[in-house]
Structures are given as C-alpha cells and as structure tokens.
Design a protein around this motif. Structure first.
Motif, PDB file in Angstrom:
ATOM      1  N   GLU A 208       4.637 -20.417  17.861  1.00  0.00           N
ATOM      2  CA  GLU A 208       5.952 -19.553  18.738  1.00  0.00           C
ATOM      3  C   GLU A 208       5.029 -19.556  19.964  1.00  0.00           C
ATOM      4  OE1 GLU A 208       7.052 -15.782  17.110  1.00  0.00           O
ATOM      5  OE2 GLU A 208       8.238 -16.427  15.349  1.00  0.00           O
ATOM      6  N   VAL A 209       3.805 -19.247  19.435  1.00  0.00           N
ATOM      7  CA  VAL A 209       3.236 -19.279  21.533  1.00  0.00           C
ATOM      8  C   VAL A 209       3.377 -20.693  21.770  1.00  0.00           C
ATOM      9  CG1 VAL A 209       1.283 -19.026  22.542  1.00  0.00           C
ATOM     10  CG2 VAL A 209       2.201 -17.135  20.921  1.00  0.00           C
ATOM     11  N   ALA A 210       2.994 -22.016  20.961  1.00  0.00           N
ATOM     12  CA  ALA A 210       3.056 -23.607  21.925  1.00  0.00           C
ATOM     13  C   ALA A 210       4.361 -23.985  22.092  1.00  0.00           C
ATOM     14  CB  ALA A 210       2.129 -24.067  20.450  1.00  0.00           C
ATOM     15  N   THR A 211       5.254 -23.159  21.145  1.00  0.00           N
ATOM     16  CA  THR A 211       6.486 -23.625  21.050  1.00  0.00           C
ATOM     17  C   THR A 211       7.535 -22.776  22.159  1.00  0.00           C
ATOM     18  OG1 THR A 211       7.652 -22.895  19.388  1.00  0.00           O
ATOM     19  CG2 THR A 211       6.792 -25.064  18.854  1.00  0.00           C
ATOM     20  N   LYS A 212       7.015 -21.566  22.528  1.00  0.00           N
ATOM     21  CA  LYS A 212       8.117 -20.624  22.596  1.00  0.00           C
ATOM     22  C   LYS A 212       8.671 -20.490  22.473  1.00  0.00           C
ATOM     23  CE  LYS A 212       5.795 -21.725  27.297  1.00  0.00           C
ATOM     24  NZ  LYS A 212       5.577 -21.519  29.030  1.00  0.00           N
TER      25      LYS A 212
ATOM     26  N   THR B 228      10.556 -27.457  10.163  1.00  0.00           N
ATOM     27  CA  THR B 228      11.057 -26.697  11.192  1.00  0.00           C
ATOM     28  C   THR B 228      10.405 -27.196  12.838  1.00  0.00           C
ATOM     29  OG1 THR B 228      11.815 -24.555  10.990  1.00  0.00           O
ATOM     30  CG2 THR B 228      11.533 -24.693  13.566  1.00  0.00           C
ATOM     31  N   CYS B 229       8.516 -27.671  12.132  1.00  0.00           N
ATOM     32  CA  CYS B 229       7.459 -28.748  13.304  1.00  0.00           C
ATOM     33  C   CYS B 229       8.308 -29.832  13.400  1.00  0.00           C
ATOM     34  CB  CYS B 229       6.407 -28.525  12.774  1.00  0.00           C
ATOM     35  SG  CYS B 229       5.735 -26.549  12.595  1.00  0.00           S
ATOM     36  N   ILE B 230       8.748 -30.585  11.846  1.00  0.00           N
ATOM     37  CA  ILE B 230       9.153 -31.859  12.651  1.00  0.00           C
ATOM     38  C   ILE B 230      10.494 -32.118  13.204  1.00  0.00           C
ATOM     39  CG2 ILE B 230      10.148 -33.847  10.695  1.00  0.00           C
ATOM     40  CD1 ILE B 230       8.578 -33.485   8.387  1.00  0.00           C
ATOM     41  N   VAL B 231      11.412 -30.928  12.391  1.00  0.00           N
ATOM     42  CA  VAL B 231      12.561 -31.070  13.693  1.00  0.00           C
ATOM     43  C   VAL B 231      12.355 -31.242  15.036  1.00  0.00           C
ATOM     44  CG1 VAL B 231      14.551 -30.080  14.241  1.00  0.00           C
ATOM     45  CG2 VAL B 231      14.245 -30.487  11.788  1.00  0.00           C
ATOM     46  N   LEU B 232      10.877 -30.013  15.434  1.00  0.00           N
ATOM     47  CA  LEU B 232      10.614 -29.845  17.160  1.00  0.00           C
ATOM     48  C   LEU B 232      10.355 -31.087  17.711  1.00  0.00           C
ATOM     49  CD1 LEU B 232       9.609 -26.317  17.189  1.00  0.00           C
ATOM     50  CD2 LEU B 232      12.660 -27.399  18.012  1.00  0.00           C
ATOM     51  N   GLY B 233       9.471 -32.340  16.407  1.00  0.00           N
ATOM     52  CA  GLY B 233       9.344 -33.281  16.971  1.00  0.00           C
ATOM     53  C   GLY B 233       7.403 -33.021  16.967  1.00  0.00           C
ATOM     54  N   ASN B 234       7.397 -31.893  16.572  1.00  0.00           N
ATOM     55  CA  ASN B 234       5.559 -31.268  16.542  1.00  0.00           C
ATOM     56  C   ASN B 234       5.259 -32.117  15.044  1.00  0.00           C
ATOM     57  OD1 ASN B 234       3.048 -30.034  16.967  1.00  0.00           O
ATOM     58  ND2 ASN B 234       4.119 -28.456  18.009  1.00  0.00           N
ATOM     59  N   ASP B 235       4.367 -33.091  15.356  1.00  0.00           N
ATOM     60  CA  ASP B 235       4.366 -33.322  13.965  1.00  0.00           C
ATOM     61  C   ASP B 235       2.705 -33.247  13.710  1.00  0.00           C
ATOM     62  OD1 ASP B 235       6.236 -34.529  13.518  1.00  0.00           O
ATOM     63  OD2 ASP B 235       5.631 -37.150  14.188  1.00  0.00           O
ATOM     64  N   LYS B 236       2.406 -32.926  14.600  1.00  0.00           N
ATOM     65  CA  LYS B 236       0.842 -32.472  14.530  1.00  0.00           C
ATOM     66  C   LYS B 236       0.315 -31.427  13.626  1.00  0.00           C
ATOM     67  CE  LYS B 236      -3.390 -31.097  17.314  1.00  0.00           C
ATOM     68  NZ  LYS B 236      -3.615 -30.561  18.602  1.00  0.00           N
ATOM     69  N   PHE B 237       1.520 -29.752  14.292  1.00  0.00           N
ATOM     70  CA  PHE B 237       1.881 -29.227  13.806  1.00  0.00           C
ATOM     71  C   PHE B 237       2.129 -28.802  12.169  1.00  0.00           C
ATOM     72  CE2 PHE B 237       0.706 -26.036  18.164  1.00  0.00           C
ATOM     73  CZ  PHE B 237       0.026 -24.912  16.931  1.00  0.00           C
TER      74      PHE B 237
ATOM     75  N   LEU C  46      13.653 -34.985   9.333  1.00  0.00           N
ATOM     76  CA  LEU C  46      14.344 -36.213  10.572  1.00  0.00           C
ATOM     77  C   LEU C  46      16.224 -36.768  10.535  1.00  0.00           C
ATOM     78  CD1 LEU C  46      11.701 -38.682   9.731  1.00  0.00           C
ATOM     79  CD2 LEU C  46      11.550 -37.750  11.767  1.00  0.00           C
ATOM     80  N   ALA C  47      16.380 -36.756   8.664  1.00  0.00           N
ATOM     81  CA  ALA C  47      17.658 -36.408   9.072  1.00  0.00           C
ATOM     82  C   ALA C  47      18.579 -35.880   9.617  1.00  0.00           C
ATOM     83  CB  ALA C  47      17.818 -37.017   8.201  1.00  0.00           C
ATOM     84  N   THR C  48      18.191 -34.822   9.680  1.00  0.00           N
ATOM     85  CA  THR C  48      18.681 -33.501  10.118  1.00  0.00           C
ATOM     86  C   THR C  48      18.997 -34.012  11.783  1.00  0.00           C
ATOM     87  OG1 THR C  48      17.367 -31.671   9.177  1.00  0.00           O
ATOM     88  CG2 THR C  48      18.651 -31.010  11.022  1.00  0.00           C
ATOM     89  N   VAL C  49      17.893 -34.645  12.220  1.00  0.00           N
ATOM     90  CA  VAL C  49      17.958 -34.789  13.580  1.00  0.00           C
ATOM     91  C   VAL C  49      18.317 -36.277  14.150  1.00  0.00           C
ATOM     92  CG1 VAL C  49      16.054 -32.716  14.445  1.00  0.00           C
ATOM     93  CG2 VAL C  49      15.302 -35.494  13.905  1.00  0.00           C
TER      94      VAL C  49
END
Length: 846
Positions: free
Chosen positions: A688-692, A707-716, A739-742
């Motif tokens: 939440e801090v990283a993505t605000k 949610t991380c994958i949807v936001l493109g944050n594969d690292k987290f 990936l299909a969701t986005v």
C-alpha cells in the motif's frame, strides 16, 4: 312487652323514628372533652386526645407534660406519647382512611402518627407562606386537608399518601375582620373535575373556592351571614346555620329545600349530618335533631360535653362517660317493634314468644301471615343485623329460623350469612377491641379493610380467626404478625424465634418467607433473616434477599439450582461489583454454569475483563483467540486502525496472540496462522505504501498476488509467492487469470512459453474464453493434451468440426452426445456428431 320496651327508646321526627342506644361506657378516666382537642376516626375508629393548649386546664394528678393519647372507641388506652413538637399551637387533627393521625400546627408543619403513638418520618410543611402567615383553621376530608391562614389564603393537600401542598384561588381577604365565619370542604371524589372545592361563609354570603376559580353566592340564594356549614358525605346537600338562628338546608345550586328556626342565634359548636336524612346540631347542653322538613325537631339534653362523629348511617356521640350511636331506626326494626304493629314480621316475632310459652296463639299468628312469611323472615334477619344487643340479635334470628321452618320459598343461607356477619361484628365490638361498626358501616368498609385495621392495631389473633371464619386468605395476617413479632422480640435468640415464626408461617401455603426475612434484616437481625430465607421456596424472591443480606455464595448456589439464567446473571453482576476480580474469578470457576454464562456475556461486552479471567485460570489459548478477534474488530473500525499496521495495535495484538498460541502444544496450527497473518499484514502494508493504494490490507494471499500482477508489480507478487510458499500450480492459475483480467495477451503468451506449464494449458484456455477472446484461446486449445478437453474447448468457441475431430480421437460416445446437445441448433453439426456416434457404436465403443 318486648316491643314496648324497645320502641320506648325511640324518638319520632316527622314520620321517622330515631334511636340513640349506648354502645359503651367509656373506660378512660379524667378525660374532659371540653378541655382537650379530639380526633375520632369514622367507622368505629380510634380516638386521639391531646390537651388543648388554648384553654386553661386543671391537670388533676397527671403530669404537666402534654401527651397525645390514643384510645379505642370504648376508651381503652392503645398508646400515648409526649407531645414534643415545636411550631406553635396545634390547629387541627384528623385520621386518614388508613388510620394515620395527621396533626397540623400553627406554622404549617404536618406531623403523622400511627395508631401506636409512633411519630412517622418525615415531617412535611404546608409551605413557606403558611409558615410566615400562620395557620388558623383546618378542614379535613378522608385523605386531604384545606388550611386557612391569618392572611385569608387557602392551601390544600389532596392526598396524605403523597403530601404536596398547593395554593387555592385567592378570595381577596384584606383585613382580619373579613376572615370567614365558617368553612367546609366537598370531598374531591364527589366532584366531576376531581378537584377540591371549599365553601366559605364570608360577609353576607358564601364563597366557593377551587384551585383556579372563586365564585360568590349572595342575595336571595343566601340571605345573611352564614355561621356554620355542613356538607353531606356525597357532596349533594348543604346545611347552613344563619346569623339569625335559621337552619337552612339547600342543594348545591343553593336552592333552599327547607329551613328551621332554632331557639338560639348562637352558632352551634358542631353541626353534622345524620346519614343523609337530618342534621344534628350541638350547643353546650343540648343536641338538636332537625329534618327532613321544618315541621319538627328532637332534643337531647346533656349535662356533659359531647363530640359528634358523622358516620355513613348516623352519628356517634362521644361524651366523657359514654359512646352512643344516633341513627334512624331501620324499616325492618320499625315493622317489628313499633307499638301496635300488626305487620307480618311483628306477628312472626310475637309467634316465637307464644311458642316459647307453649301457647296455641303461635300457630294462629303463623296462619295469619302464611302468604307473607318469606317477607317476615327477611325482616327479622334484617332487623337482627341492625341490632347492637347480642341477645336481641339472637331472638330475632330465632324468630327468622322459626318462620323459615314453615316457608318453602325462602333462601335458607340468609340466616347463616347474617349469623356469620353478626359474629364478626360482635367480636370487633367487644370493648377490648372497641370498633363499634354497624352492619351498614361494615358493608361499606368491607371485611378485608376491617382485617387490615385489626392487623394495624396488632389484633392478630382476632384477625386470623375472622379471616379463617370468613374463608379469606390468612397470609396477610400471618405476615404482619411475623414482622411485628420480630420487631418486639429483640431479647429472643435467633434459633428460638425462628421456631416460633415457622410454627405460624407454615399455617399458610405459599407465604413469602423472603418478605419476613427482609423485615428481619431491616430490623438488624441478619442471621435470623438468613435462616428464614432458607425456607423460601421461590428462587425469584429468595435470591435477591440473599444478596441484600450479604449471602452472595448461597445466592449464587440457589440461582444455579433454580435454572433461571436471569437470576444467575443478577447474582453474577452483584458479586462482580462487590468483590475483587481474582476473588470473583475464583467464585465462578468452581461453578460451570455461572462460569459459562459469565464468559458468554463478557465475550460480547467485557473483553479486557474476560482476558484477565482466562489468564488467571491459565487458558492462554482463549486469551490468544480474544486478541486475534480484537485485531479483526479494529480492522473493521477505520478510526481504530489509523497509522502504520506494522507498528500499530493490530500487528501487536496478532503477535501477542501468536506468542500465546506458541506456549501451548495443542495450538500449533493457530500459532503458525497468527504468525503468517502478521507477516501478510506487513507485506500488504508495504504494498500500500509502494502503490499508494489502500487495497491490499486484509485481503487473502491469492488476492494479494493477483492484485500485484494486475498492477504490473511482478516483483512483489513473486515475493509473496516465496514468503508464503505458494505452489507452482496455484501461482500459474493466479497469474494466468490476472493477465487475462488486464487483457495483456502478449504477456500471457510469453508466460506460456517460459517453460512447460505445470498445470498444462487449460488455465490459459479458460482465462481467454472467460475474457471472450476466442482468437487468443485458439492459440492454446491445440496444445491441450487430452482430446476430450480439446473437444470441449473447441465446442465452447463454436468450432463444431474441430470439436468432432477431437472427440473422435477421444473415442468417447458420451462426450459426443454432450457436444451434439451443445450444437442442437446447428443441423449440419448435429448430423456430424450423429455420424461419429454411429461409427463409434459400430466399432463397439460405448
């Protein structure tokens, strides 16, 4: 001769007879009514006597101390007490319906006494104005009073059970010469509005005063100053003694019914109504009976002072030496004893006399009244009820019984009923009891009220016998006796007194031992109270009393035994408030039902206290569960979860929960779950801090990865996978659908080529079809290893031929049937599937 002797005592007034039998020779000594203030209760009630301090009194041999004495109606002393009250001269005394003596002194203070001469607390005041102006006159009715002050103001108390003083309408008196000549009150129960109404003789007329209004009645309706006013009990008739010696009787519209010219113009000392028929006036040496017209009157001469007590059916006349009762002679008595009477009742009474003398005339009398025999019997019974002389009652009832033997149409219970009533009346008329009730007064008062008055006078044995005789509940009598016994038996040991009490209390089933025990406790005998309450069968009464006398442990045991959860909670809350926490915990721990009920309540309302309980009893896992639950509740409260979860209260609570779970061998799973929950909250906070974006906290591991994958944050997403050891299969499913969701089809295709998916290509196909991207799905359908899965996938994208080919490879007839149904609208496709099914059937494939 008997008839003559009875009727000789009567006085004829117009066309009605009056009699004045002596009820008692007064047993008191050295009581001079002229030198004392007197208050007599109606219905044969007690007499209060106190020296009149406005008169010079010879003290005889009595003490100079002023005493309030209370006697019964026969002059037997019931109680006495020294009058110690300041506040000026005693202005008025009267008895209320519950036989409380009301005394009002000059400064408006109201003192109350019971029949035993005990001053009741608290004292009341008529108010500041009464205190400043001084009360000069009081007029009482059953349960209220109106007071007149020196300034001519009127103040009222409507009910002595709830004493509240208020001011009535202002008459407008400005000088002492204008003060009323006389005052009377109409009982509020006989007024439609329910308000008190005061009649004042002022000036040349009458003034009517109530709470809000003042009405002047003068001129033709009221001719001249009124010196004395008396109102009937029902407030319908008014007797006024005028300045010129006329007695005028009028209705409440002030229309004169008749007037009588008295010999003296001096106002009488007392003027009361004799029932509703005539007016009785008293001067120094004479009683004058007038009514119901102006044609005649009856005089009674006295050589001693008297005091008049109005009753519902006559007037009791109290003198220094006797108590008499003036009443109109009842019709039944007149018909029997009137000189020269030939009524059926008189002939029946005469027939009994002949029968006793063995005279044949008895039979002759009975034959004469044969048709009217029931009426004659009823008249004899009724006349017996009105007699005070026991021998005459007996003779009249014997006459009735004699006539009843020859009458078949008479209710035979009437003689028994009257005998019962007379036995009760004769018992209370005994001079030692001193309640001279007439039968009409008894019926008006009712038996329960009479018993209550006897109980109040501590005549418990007589009360009990009357209750038993009349078939009434004896509980009230025994209860009052028990309470009075406790009060009066301070010298008795508890055990001895308990046996005495139980011996009587057992006479009445269902009696409230708890109420008696409460009185014992109030009297300072707590041990006796505890012993009594043990005999109370009703837990609902027993338990609260045990609590009030400090027997909490016994109360808890009794409440648990009763099975009444409300009672158990009552005791629990009481002990909870009174005892230290550790002592309370020890008390309930030994009682499973109480403990479980406490836990149930505390889980909802008292978490901190419940935690202390679990810690004190070594139930660490229960504390851990409470902490964990509390963390979730804080998470649902936005105000409580502000700030960093990493260092905030939620993380701390979960960590405490983890530590407590770790101390028990049985809660390994819960310990691990709490640890991972805390770890997940930390990671979610970082996200939440990283993505605000406040979208991670309190979501599941799968949702967090997705949610991380949807936001493109594969690292987290990979970090969460590693931290929580998410399996490869689960990882693939989550990433494919994310990936299909986005709709990142390139990334999806690239992901499918990284290595051979451990879950196969089915997730890829499912995700594309759900996203309604058939073209993308076709990239992965051919890669499905299972022909059956390929066939169903082709069917879902509407490719019948490819589905049929894959199904034929699978050689599954059931699958072909399902696929045909899915293409039922497509004739060519249906035909194709039918052909394939027939081919497979021919080959022997099911």
């Amino acid at each position: 001769m008997a008839n003559v002797s009875v009727a000789a005592e009567w006085q004829l007034l117009i066309n009605r007879y009056y009699r004045k039998p002596e009820i008692y020779q007064m047993r008191w000594k050295h009581i001079d009514l002229s030198r004392n203030k007197i208050a007599c209760a109606p219905f044969g009630g007690p007499i209060a006597v106190i020296r009149d301090d406005s008169k010079i009194v010879q003290l005889y041999s009595e003490s100079a101390l002023r005493k309030l004495r209370i006697f019964n109606s026969a002059g037997v002393l019931l109680s006495e007490t020294v009058w110690k009250h300041p506040g000026g001269r005693l202005i008025g005394m009267s008895w209320t319906e519950d036989q409380t003596l009301i005394c009002i002194v000059q400064d408006g203070t109201i003192y109350r006494y019971n029949i035993h001469g005990e001053c009741l607390d608290p004292n009341y005041s008529m108010g500041k104005e009464c205190f400043e102006q001084n009360v000069i006159e009081c007029v009482f009715w059953a349960n209220g009073v109106v007071c007149l002050t020196e300034a001519g103001k009127l103040f009222c108390v409507m009910d002595f059970k709830e004493i509240k003083s208020f001011k009535l309408g202002d008459v407008g008196i400005e000088a002492e010469e204008e003060l009323p000549h006389c005052m009377a009150v109409i009982d509020p129960q006989y007024i439609a509005s329910g308000n008190v109404r005061v009649l004042l003789g002022i000036g040349e007329g009458i003034v009517i005063v109530d709470e809000d209004e003042v009405t002047h009645i003068e001129g033709e309706k009221v001719q001249g100053p009124v010196q004395k006013i008396s109102v009937t009990r029902d407030g319908n008739w008014l007797a006024c003694f005028m300045h010129d010696g006329r007695l005028v009787v009028m209705n409440m519209n002030f229309e004169a019914l008749f007037q009588y010219q008295c010999e003296s113009a001096l106002p009488p000392e007392q003027m009361v109504w004799c029932a509703m028929d005539s007016v009785l006036l008293y001067w120094d040496d004479m009683l004058l009976l007038v009514g119901p017209s102006s044609e005649d009157s009856v005089r009674y001469i006295y050589d001693e002072p008297v005091f008049l007590i109005a009753e519902c059916d006559g007037v009791r006349i109290l003198s220094n030496t006797s108590m008499e009762f003036l009443q109109m002679v009842p019709d039944s008595t007149v018909s029997i004893f009137k000189i020269g009477s030939t009524s059926p009742a008189s002939l029946l009474f005469d027939a009994l006399d002949h029968f006793d003398r063995r005279s044949a005339k008895a039979d002759e009398n009975l034959r004469l009244i044969k048709s009217a025999l029931p009426e004659a019997v009823e008249a004899c019974i009724d006349a017996a009820g009105h007699e005070f002389d026991a021998s005459r009652q007996q003779t009249l009832l014997r006459a009735a019984s004699y006539g009843q033997a020859f009458s078949s149409n008479f209710e035979r219970e009437r003689i028994q009923e009257m005998s019962k009533t007379l036995r009760v009346l004769n018992a209370v008329r005994n001079p030692e009891i001193g309640i001279p009730l007439s039968i009409q007064q008894y019926k008006t008062l009712t038996a329960p009220v009479l018993i209550a008055r006897l109980i109040n006078a501590h005549q418990h044995l007589l009360s009990l016998r009357i209750s038993e005789y009349l078939g009434m509940n004896q509980e009230v009598v025994i209860m009052h006796w028990a309470c009075a016994k406790i009060t009066a038996s301070s010298a008795f040991q508890d055990a001895a007194l308990l046996e005495i009490l139980l011996d009587k209390l057992r006479l009445c089933k269902g009696i409230s031992y708890a109420a008696v025990a409460a009185h014992a406790d109030k009297s300072g005998r707590r041990k006796l109270a505890a012993m009594l309450v043990e005999h109370e069968p009703r837990s609902s009464k027993q338990v609260p009393l045990l609590l009030s006398i400090g027997e909490e442990d016994t109360a808890l045991m009794k409440a648990i035994e009763s099975g009444d959860t409300d009672l158990v909670y009552l005791v629990l809350f009481h002990i909870w408030q009174k005892r230290p926490a550790l002592e309370f915990f020890g008390t309930i721990q030994a009682r499973p039902l109480a403990r479980d009920m406490f836990i149930t309540y505390a889980r909802c309302y008292k978490h901190e206290f419940l935690k202390d309980f679990f810690l004190s009893t070594g139930q660490l896992q229960e504390v851990a569960f409470l902490l964990w639950k509390e963390s979730w509740e804080r998470g649902r409260n936005p105000m409580a979860s502000k700030g960093s979860p990493l260092h905030g209260p939620r993380i701390k609570l979960i960590e405490k929960s983890h530590n407590l779970f770790a101390e028990t061998k049985e809660n390994t799973f819960e310990s691990k779950a709490a640890e991972e929950h805390a770890k997940l909250l930390r990671i979610q906070h970082e996200l939440e801090v990283a993505t605000k974006q406040a979208i991670f906290v309190d979501s599941s591991i799968s949702d967090t990865i997705r949610t991380c994958i949807v936001l493109g944050n594969d690292k987290f997403a990979s970090k969460v996978k590693t931290e929580f050891k998410v399996s490869e299969k689960r990882w693939y499913w989550l990433k494919v659908f994310a990936l299909a969701t986005v709709r990142n089809w390139d990334a999806l295709e690239k992901f499918s080529r990284e290595k051979r998916p451990p879950v196969g290509y089915r997730p890829f196909v499912e995700a594309c079809i759900e996203a309604d991207e058939k073209g993308e799905a076709l990239k992965y359908i051919p890669k499905l290893a299972d022909p059956g899965e390929r066939a169903e996938a082709y069917a879902r994208v509407g490719m019948a031929k490819e589905a049929a080919d894959a199904a034929s490879q699978a050689k599954d007839g059931e699958l072909l049937g399902r696929l045909r149904m899915s293409f039922a609208q497509n004739t060519a496709a249906s035909s194709l599937f039918d052909t394939l099914r027939d081919r497979l059937s021919f080959q022997g494939v099911p």
